[in-house]
Motif scaffolding. Structure first.
Motif, mmCIF file in Angstrom:
data_model
loop_
_atom_site.group_PDB
_atom_site.id
_atom_site.type_symbol
_atom_site.label_atom_id
_atom_site.label_comp_id
_atom_site.label_asym_id
_atom_site.label_seq_id
_atom_site.Cartn_x
_atom_site.Cartn_y
_atom_site.Cartn_z
ATOM 1 N N ARG A 139 0.824 -1.219 0.000
ATOM 2 C CA ARG A 139 0.000 0.000 0.000
ATOM 3 C C ARG A 139 0.858 1.270 0.000
ATOM 4 O O ARG A 139 0.608 2.200 -0.760
ATOM 5 N N VAL A 140 1.902 1.297 0.844
ATOM 6 C CA VAL A 140 2.667 2.553 0.994
ATOM 7 C C VAL A 140 3.746 2.726 -0.081
ATOM 8 O O VAL A 140 4.336 3.793 -0.211
ATOM 9 N N LEU A 141 3.984 1.668 -0.852
ATOM 10 C CA LEU A 141 5.040 1.723 -1.878
ATOM 11 C C LEU A 141 4.480 2.303 -3.181
ATOM 12 O O LEU A 141 3.397 1.913 -3.612
ATOM 13 N N ARG A 142 5.243 3.212 -3.780
ATOM 14 C CA ARG A 142 4.747 3.752 -5.054
ATOM 15 C C ARG A 142 4.871 2.666 -6.125
ATOM 16 O O ARG A 142 5.761 1.801 -6.060
ATOM 17 N N ARG A 143 3.912 2.706 -7.096
ATOM 18 C CA ARG A 143 3.911 1.694 -8.169
ATOM 19 C C ARG A 143 5.237 1.756 -8.932
ATOM 20 O O ARG A 143 5.772 2.837 -9.165
ATOM 21 N N GLY A 144 5.771 0.593 -9.241
ATOM 22 C CA GLY A 144 7.056 0.542 -9.934
ATOM 23 C C GLY A 144 8.223 0.431 -8.964
ATOM 24 O O GLY A 144 9.325 0.054 -9.346
ATOM 25 N N GLY A 145 7.973 0.757 -7.683
ATOM 26 C CA GLY A 145 9.043 0.666 -6.684
ATOM 27 C C GLY A 145 9.262 -0.793 -6.260
ATOM 28 O O GLY A 145 8.415 -1.662 -6.512
ATOM 29 N N TYR A 146 10.387 -1.045 -5.597
ATOM 30 C CA TYR A 146 10.712 -2.415 -5.178
ATOM 31 C C TYR A 146 10.577 -2.604 -3.675
ATOM 32 O O TYR A 146 10.956 -1.726 -2.890
ATOM 33 N N CYS A 147 10.037 -3.775 -3.342
ATOM 34 C CA CYS A 147 9.995 -4.192 -1.944
ATOM 35 C C CYS A 147 10.912 -5.403 -1.847
ATOM 36 O O CYS A 147 10.753 -6.364 -2.608
ATOM 37 N N VAL A 148 11.889 -5.343 -0.967
ATOM 38 C CA VAL A 148 12.801 -6.481 -0.827
ATOM 39 C C VAL A 148 12.643 -7.086 0.566
ATOM 40 O O VAL A 148 12.716 -6.382 1.578
#
Ligand SMILES: C[S@@+](CC[C@H](N)C(=O)[O-])C[C@H]1O[C@@H](n2cnc3c(N)ncnc32)[C@H](O)[C@@H]1O
Length: 454
Positions: free
Chosen positions: A380-389
């Motif tokens: 939810r808090v991550l902008r689209r296109g960003g990465y979650c590792v």
């Protein structure tokens, strides 16, 4: 027999020459494949200037030493004279992996390898000025590393002790060490001050607090220790709080040693830890003073990763390592420190992922439910296109016993996370495996999962 000249040519081949331009020299002691994988990503994504400033795995670019190289070399980390040769060799081998900046202050269990964090932040495409979130920050490795790279960060942990650790490591990057250094010859007095305030380490047993009560708001507390006040009031107060907290962390650190071992008496142990803390802060200050560097801003909070007080799409990247189901009891581990901070440990346990529930199968079920919420929040808090590792180890043997399943039938935690991620619009792009060494560790592998917000 093969032709001798071909054999000579084959022997002279070097992996690095095939992978990287001659101007980009890898660091020594780079021995694991996962390190090479992250170095490859850095090599593709970073230009020379960026690699010099923020590369994790390179010693030189065009003959010029990288900042990581300068930060990790120079005066070696000061170890106490009684340190075992095993410990000394560990520090030497891990000079570029863990032994730099303020990462060495306090040995938090389950802590990230800082150099790996730097490599991952680069591989995620983050640059100076971007913002990264660590929703389960532990000792604040991501926050410290991001700061050093000019990346802004926001961190949360359910445990107030983690917030204290992270905040202290962050302020140690910029604080003046003069006051602490001046106090060094009087380490016995400093020890007595904290002993009265925090409690007495019971040697070789679990620590128990005695004597004066601590304060629940450490950051506001100024205590009585020898405030030599000079200069403007505001900065003096800040410097005093920084000094107080650094010394308190050193005290809690040395108390931890005494809990585990009876080899040294607590006062001598504290003196050695304090000396090491002074050397650590002194070194990073000198390194940063000699560089053109703007630190990223960091804010660290007590908070629940299942419900983050952040706006939708407000961060550029997320990097974290959740508890490996119920592998470590963080409340029990930090019980003495939490007690000092007046934390209700039963309440905390109720919010700690991996510790909720009674029997192990119930704990595991709750763990999965909680992690579903955490991954949902990260998405939810991550902008689209960003990465979650997500960095996660697989504790198959522990889980197979708990779930009474043959080991081959246990679903690895990395698979669990990947499934949860897909449900929350985080697409698995790459997974890098990192071996875990060490005889005492039952986990053999850790996975670095790169997930993209789609
Ligand atoms: C594996 S550790 C993270 C270590 C960290 N990467 C470091 O470098 O120190 C996992 C952390 O999750 C925290 N945690 C557990 N439940 C939580 C929750 N509900 N919200 C936020 N943090 C939580 C624990 O306190 C612990 O510090």
């Amino acid at each position: 027999m093969r032709d001798s000249e071909s054999v000579r040519e084959a022997l002279q081949q070097q992996t690095a020459q095939h992978l990287f331009p001659a101007t980009r020299e890898l660091l020594p002691f780079l021995s694991d494949i996962y390190e090479l994988e992250l170095a490859l990503a850095e090599n593709v994504l970073l230009d020379d200037r960026e690699l010099l400033a923020n590369g994790a795995y390179f010693a030189r670019v065009g003959g010029e030493p990288t900042r990581h190289f300068l930060m990790s070399t120079g005066t070696p980390l000061k170890l106490p004279s009684h340190a075992s040769s095993r410990l000394k060799s560990f520090f030497e081998k891990n000079q570029f992996r863990t032994g730099y900046a303020t990462h060495g202050l306090f040995p938090y269990r389950g802590k990230f390898h800082p150099q790996m964090v730097k490599g991952i932040l680069n591989a995620m495409g983050l640059q100076a000025g971007d913002t990264v979130l660590d929703p389960m920050m532990g000792s604040g490795t991501v926050a410290v590393e991001a700061s050093l790279m000019g990346i802004n960060s926001v961190g949360f942990d359910a445990s107030p002790f983690c917030r204290f650790m992270a905040a202290t490591k962050l302020s140690a990057l910029t604080m003046s060490i003069d006051r602490t250094r001046r106090a060094l010859p009087r380490y016995q007095d400093v020890y007595q001050y904290f002993r009265k305030k925090v409690g007495l380490p019971a040697r070789g047993t679990k620590l128990r607090k005695t004597g004066a009560r601590g304060s629940c708001c450490l950051m506001e507390e100024l205590g009585g220790y020898d405030a030599e006040r000079d200069g403007s009031q505001a900065s003096v107060e800040d410097a005093f709080i920084d000094t107080h907290n650094l010394l308190l962390l050193a005290y809690l650190d040395s108390a931890g040693y005494c809990e585990r071992s009876t080899r040294k008496d607590p006062v001598t142990q504290f003196g050695a830890v304090m000396e090491r803390y002074v050397a650590v802060v002194d070194k990073i200050r000198r390194v940063l003073d000699g560089m053109e560097s703007v630190l990223g801003s960091a804010s660290v909070h007590v908070g629940d990763a299942r419900s983050l007080p952040l706006d939708d799409g407000s961060v550029d990247g997320v990097l974290f390592s959740p508890p490996y189901s119920f592998a470590i009891d963080y409340v029990e581990n930090d019980s003495f420190h939490l007690d000092y901070l007046d934390v209700d440990q039963d309440d905390l346990r109720g919010n700690m992922i991996g510790l909720r529930g009674r029997a192990l199968p119930e704990k595991y079920e709750l763990y999965r439910q909680d992690m579903d919420l955490v991954v949902g929040e990260c998405s939810r808090v991550l902008r689209r296109g960003g990465y979650c590792v997500i960095v996660i180890g697989t504790n198959d043997s522990q889980l197979s016993k708990a779930l009474k399943l043959p080991r081959e039938e246990v679903e690895g935690l990395h698979q669990v996370m990947t499934e949860l991620a897909e449900r929350h619009r985080l697409q698995a792009v790459r997974s890098i495996v990192r071996p875990i060494t060490g005889m005492s560790n039952t986990m053999r592998r850790e996975y670095i999962l790169f997930l993209r917000a789609v």
